[in-house]
Design a protein around this motif. Structure first.
Motif, mmCIF file in Angstrom:
data_model
loop_
_atom_site.group_PDB
_atom_site.id
_atom_site.type_symbol
_atom_site.label_atom_id
_atom_site.label_comp_id
_atom_site.label_asym_id
_atom_site.label_seq_id
_atom_site.Cartn_x
_atom_site.Cartn_y
_atom_site.Cartn_z
ATOM 1 N N LEU A 73 -27.052 -12.887 39.351
ATOM 2 C CA LEU A 73 -28.315 -12.357 39.855
ATOM 3 C C LEU A 73 -28.083 -11.298 40.935
ATOM 4 O O LEU A 73 -28.707 -10.223 40.907
ATOM 5 C CB LEU A 73 -29.170 -13.487 40.435
ATOM 6 C CG LEU A 73 -30.147 -14.201 39.515
ATOM 7 C CD1 LEU A 73 -30.841 -15.328 40.261
ATOM 8 C CD2 LEU A 73 -31.159 -13.234 38.923
ATOM 9 N N ASP A 74 -27.208 -11.595 41.891
ATOM 10 C CA ASP A 74 -26.939 -10.651 42.967
ATOM 11 C C ASP A 74 -26.466 -9.312 42.409
ATOM 12 O O ASP A 74 -26.867 -8.241 42.892
ATOM 13 C CB ASP A 74 -25.879 -11.216 43.919
ATOM 14 C CG ASP A 74 -26.393 -12.375 44.767
ATOM 15 O OD1 ASP A 74 -27.627 -12.542 44.864
ATOM 16 O OD2 ASP A 74 -25.559 -13.115 45.310
ATOM 17 N N ALA A 75 -25.627 -9.373 41.372
ATOM 18 C CA ALA A 75 -25.062 -8.144 40.809
ATOM 19 C C ALA A 75 -26.122 -7.320 40.080
ATOM 20 O O ALA A 75 -26.251 -6.112 40.308
ATOM 21 C CB ALA A 75 -23.910 -8.485 39.868
ATOM 22 N N VAL A 76 -26.901 -7.955 39.203
ATOM 23 C CA VAL A 76 -27.838 -7.176 38.382
ATOM 24 C C VAL A 76 -29.055 -6.707 39.175
ATOM 25 O O VAL A 76 -29.667 -5.687 38.834
ATOM 26 C CB VAL A 76 -28.288 -7.978 37.139
ATOM 27 C CG1 VAL A 76 -27.114 -8.189 36.192
ATOM 28 C CG2 VAL A 76 -28.939 -9.293 37.510
ATOM 29 N N LEU A 77 -29.395 -7.410 40.246
ATOM 30 C CA LEU A 77 -30.536 -6.980 41.054
ATOM 31 C C LEU A 77 -30.164 -5.868 42.024
ATOM 32 O O LEU A 77 -31.039 -5.216 42.593
ATOM 33 C CB LEU A 77 -31.123 -8.171 41.818
ATOM 34 C CG LEU A 77 -31.772 -9.250 40.952
ATOM 35 C CD1 LEU A 77 -32.287 -10.398 41.811
ATOM 36 C CD2 LEU A 77 -32.896 -8.676 40.085
ATOM 37 N N ALA A 78 -28.871 -5.643 42.195
ATOM 38 C CA ALA A 78 -28.414 -4.591 43.101
ATOM 39 C C ALA A 78 -28.145 -3.280 42.371
ATOM 40 O O ALA A 78 -27.878 -2.258 43.011
ATOM 41 C CB ALA A 78 -27.140 -5.040 43.826
ATOM 42 N N GLN A 79 -28.219 -3.293 41.039
ATOM 43 C CA GLN A 79 -27.886 -2.109 40.256
ATOM 44 C C GLN A 79 -29.134 -1.493 39.640
ATOM 45 O O GLN A 79 -30.045 -2.206 39.220
ATOM 46 C CB GLN A 79 -26.896 -2.466 39.135
ATOM 47 C CG GLN A 79 -25.560 -3.012 39.635
ATOM 48 C CD GLN A 79 -24.643 -3.403 38.492
ATOM 49 O OE1 GLN A 79 -24.479 -2.657 37.544
ATOM 50 N NE2 GLN A 79 -24.054 -4.594 38.591
ATOM 51 N N ASN A 80 -29.153 -0.179 39.542
ATOM 52 C CA ASN A 80 -30.288 0.536 38.971
ATOM 53 C C ASN A 80 -29.943 1.304 37.704
ATOM 54 O O ASN A 80 -30.832 1.851 37.055
ATOM 55 C CB ASN A 80 -30.871 1.509 39.999
ATOM 56 C CG ASN A 80 -31.529 0.787 41.159
ATOM 57 O OD1 ASN A 80 -32.268 -0.176 40.957
ATOM 58 N ND2 ASN A 80 -31.244 1.234 42.375
ATOM 59 N N GLU A 81 -28.676 1.364 37.343
ATOM 60 C CA GLU A 81 -28.299 2.032 36.098
ATOM 61 C C GLU A 81 -28.403 1.036 34.958
ATOM 62 O O GLU A 81 -27.850 -0.072 35.037
ATOM 63 C CB GLU A 81 -26.885 2.592 36.196
ATOM 64 C CG GLU A 81 -26.769 3.744 37.189
ATOM 65 C CD GLU A 81 -25.411 4.405 37.119
ATOM 66 O OE1 GLU A 81 -24.433 3.694 36.785
ATOM 67 O OE2 GLU A 81 -25.324 5.605 37.399
ATOM 68 N N SER A 82 -29.091 1.418 33.892
ATOM 69 C CA SER A 82 -29.370 0.450 32.822
ATOM 70 C C SER A 82 -29.463 1.154 31.472
ATOM 71 O O SER A 82 -29.698 2.363 31.390
ATOM 72 C CB SER A 82 -30.695 -0.263 33.122
ATOM 73 O OG SER A 82 -31.751 0.682 33.209
ATOM 74 N N GLY A 83 -29.263 0.367 30.425
ATOM 75 C CA GLY A 83 -29.365 0.920 29.078
ATOM 76 C C GLY A 83 -28.402 2.059 28.844
ATOM 77 O O GLY A 83 -28.736 3.057 28.198
ATOM 78 N N LEU A 84 -27.171 1.898 29.334
ATOM 79 C CA LEU A 84 -26.203 2.999 29.297
ATOM 80 C C LEU A 84 -25.467 3.102 27.959
ATOM 81 O O LEU A 84 -24.798 4.105 27.724
ATOM 82 C CB LEU A 84 -25.170 2.810 30.421
ATOM 83 C CG LEU A 84 -25.726 2.793 31.845
ATOM 84 C CD1 LEU A 84 -24.594 2.566 32.841
ATOM 85 C CD2 LEU A 84 -26.487 4.059 32.157
ATOM 86 N N HIS A 85 -25.591 2.085 27.119
ATOM 87 C CA HIS A 85 -24.753 2.038 25.919
ATOM 88 C C HIS A 85 -25.636 1.949 24.675
ATOM 89 O O HIS A 85 -26.065 0.883 24.267
ATOM 90 C CB HIS A 85 -23.791 0.863 25.996
ATOM 91 C CG HIS A 85 -23.080 0.777 27.316
ATOM 92 N ND1 HIS A 85 -22.156 1.720 27.712
ATOM 93 C CD2 HIS A 85 -23.204 -0.080 28.344
ATOM 94 C CE1 HIS A 85 -21.723 1.425 28.922
ATOM 95 N NE2 HIS A 85 -22.347 0.339 29.322
ATOM 96 N N ILE A 86 -25.890 3.106 24.096
ATOM 97 C CA ILE A 86 -26.741 3.193 22.910
ATOM 98 C C ILE A 86 -25.830 3.250 21.690
ATOM 99 O O ILE A 86 -24.947 4.106 21.603
ATOM 100 C CB ILE A 86 -27.638 4.433 22.972
ATOM 101 C CG1 ILE A 86 -28.446 4.395 24.276
ATOM 102 C CG2 ILE A 86 -28.566 4.480 21.777
ATOM 103 C CD1 ILE A 86 -29.205 5.659 24.557
ATOM 104 N N VAL A 87 -26.037 2.340 20.760
ATOM 105 C CA VAL A 87 -25.091 2.183 19.663
ATOM 106 C C VAL A 87 -25.739 2.511 18.323
ATOM 107 O O VAL A 87 -26.963 2.469 18.172
ATOM 108 C CB VAL A 87 -24.527 0.745 19.629
ATOM 109 C CG1 VAL A 87 -23.740 0.453 20.900
ATOM 110 C CG2 VAL A 87 -25.643 -0.282 19.454
ATOM 111 N N GLU A 88 -24.902 2.856 17.365
ATOM 112 C CA GLU A 88 -25.372 3.045 15.999
ATOM 113 C C GLU A 88 -25.639 1.678 15.373
ATOM 114 O O GLU A 88 -24.808 0.776 15.465
ATOM 115 C CB GLU A 88 -24.333 3.803 15.178
ATOM 116 C CG GLU A 88 -24.108 5.240 15.623
ATOM 117 C CD GLU A 88 -25.305 6.133 15.330
ATOM 118 O OE1 GLU A 88 -26.152 5.740 14.505
ATOM 119 O OE2 GLU A 88 -25.394 7.217 15.933
#
Length: 383
Positions: free
Chosen positions: A204-219
């Motif tokens: 929780l601490d890690a994901v709530l501190a980060q704002n970069e998301s959806g970085l890996h768009i795959v085929e």
């Protein structure tokens, strides 16, 4: 301006997403946050919604299709929660058989969210036993096209969360860490137990501190994706059971154990089978089965009463009509002449082809070139 953070936790059926979100919501509430939750399913009458509502959280439900096929419904659910309790954090749980969330959910959210929102990294939860099977290249118990969905979920994850760490030793954990680093280097990873709480706060601490998301768009091969979803029978139903005073915790355990035994005999893979038994005067009893060889997990007091409402959500690799027949057979044998059954709602289905709300032309602009990963060949025709 008060900012609302959105945290999505994906992952295949049976990974433990609902248990994790319930545990996370309790921790966040104790830390002073106002929490809202969004559940999602192909059909209404969700055990997850009833269960999460017991924690006195505001819960919005998007049913009838996955988030990607009802993006407007997802946005409406966010606004519904905002109008009710202005949450500082919204926890959202996509359908367990869905993937391609980074392209179909995260990118349009980034375009449409205003400054009052922030979006945490996409977390994907996986059962440690299933991850161990992938790492050892042995059968996971899933149809190849269902396993394709699971692997695509991992491939697009910003954060991979390995659940049920209490079921393995340190050597196995080290081996799985090495496997994740080599196979899914795009993601950070955490090991935790949603049931005991071990490791939950660190994640929780890690994901709530980060704002970069959806970085890996795959085929994604949507033909395989469609087969992987369609291979699963879906059953959601609610019944009123009434008759002789019954110990309902024992009833729930016997019900799921017999279902698991019969599915095991037929070598049918289980996504998950969940049920909740609610009565007016007692806290509900929650029970789930995530594999045919597993012992059902049943939680709650062994209350005795003459009447309950039983809600069942079952997902298994068999035609929905057969799944319905099996559930009804086991339930009728258990009720016998002692308990009457009154159907309050009942629906069985096989998920239709995933057609995201976002237009295909726009999705193609989101796609990134990725290394080709090998998956078991499809063994079923496209629906």
């Amino acid at each position: 301006m008060k900012t609302t953070r959105l945290l999505f936790v994906g992952g295949f059926l049976g990974a433990g997403k609902t248990t994790l979100l319930a545990h996370a919501s309790q921790r966040l509430t104790h830390a002073g946050h106002t929490v809202g939750m969004i559940t999602n399913d192909q059909a209404p009458a969700l055990v997850d919604t009833i269960f999460l509502s017991q924690n006195e959280q505001e819960v919005a439900e998007v049913s009838g299709s996955c988030f990607c096929r009802n993006f407007a419904g997802l946005v409406d659910a966010v606004h519904e929660l905002q109008s009710k309790n202005q949450p500082s954090i919204i926890l959202a749980e996509p359908v367990g058989s869905c993937t391609d969330l980074s392209a179909t959910i995260f990118q349009p959210l980034k375009e449409q969210l205003n400054s009052g929102f922030s979006l945490s990294p996409l977390s994907v939860l996986i059962d440690v036993k299933r991850l161990g099977a992938l790492a050892q290249n042995i059968p996971t118990g899933l149809h190849p096209d269902a396993q394709y969905i699971l692997c695509k979920q991992l491939e697009e994850a910003d954060v991979i969360v390995v659940n049920k760490v209490d079921h393995i030793g340190n050597e196995e954990k080290i081996a799985l860490q090495a496997y994740l680093s080599q196979t899914y280097p795009q993601a950070s990873f955490f090991f935790l137990s949603a049931k005991t709480g071990e490791g939950v706060q660190e994640w929780l601490d890690a994901v709530l501190a980060q704002n970069e998301s959806g970085l890996h768009i795959v085929e994604v091969d949507y033909d395989r994706y469609a087969v992987g979803e369609a291979i699963l029978g879906w059953l959601n139903g609610t019944l009123a059971l009434k008759g002789e005073p019954t110990e309902w915790k024992s009833f729930a355990g016997e019900f799921l154990a017999e279902l698991g035994r019969q599915l095991d005999q037929q070598e049918i893979a289980v996504g998950h089978i969940k049920c909740i038994l609610a009565s007016q005067d007692h806290a509900p009893i929650i029970a789930n089965l995530t594999g045919t060889v597993d012992t059902p997990d049943v939680r709650g007091e062994n209350i005795q009463s003459a009447e309950v409402a039983l809600t069942i959500n079952a997902r298994a690799e068999m035609p929905p009509q057969q799944l319905e027949g099996l559930v009804q057979q086991v339930l009728s044998a258990l009720c016998g002449a002692k308990l009457s059954q009154t159907v309050l709602s009942w629906q069985n289905l096989s998920p239709g082809r995933p057609n995201p709300t976002i237009a295909t032309a726009k999705l193609s602009n989101y796609r990134l070139k990725t290394d080709i990963m090998e998956y078991p060949e499809s063994t079923a025709p496209a629906p």
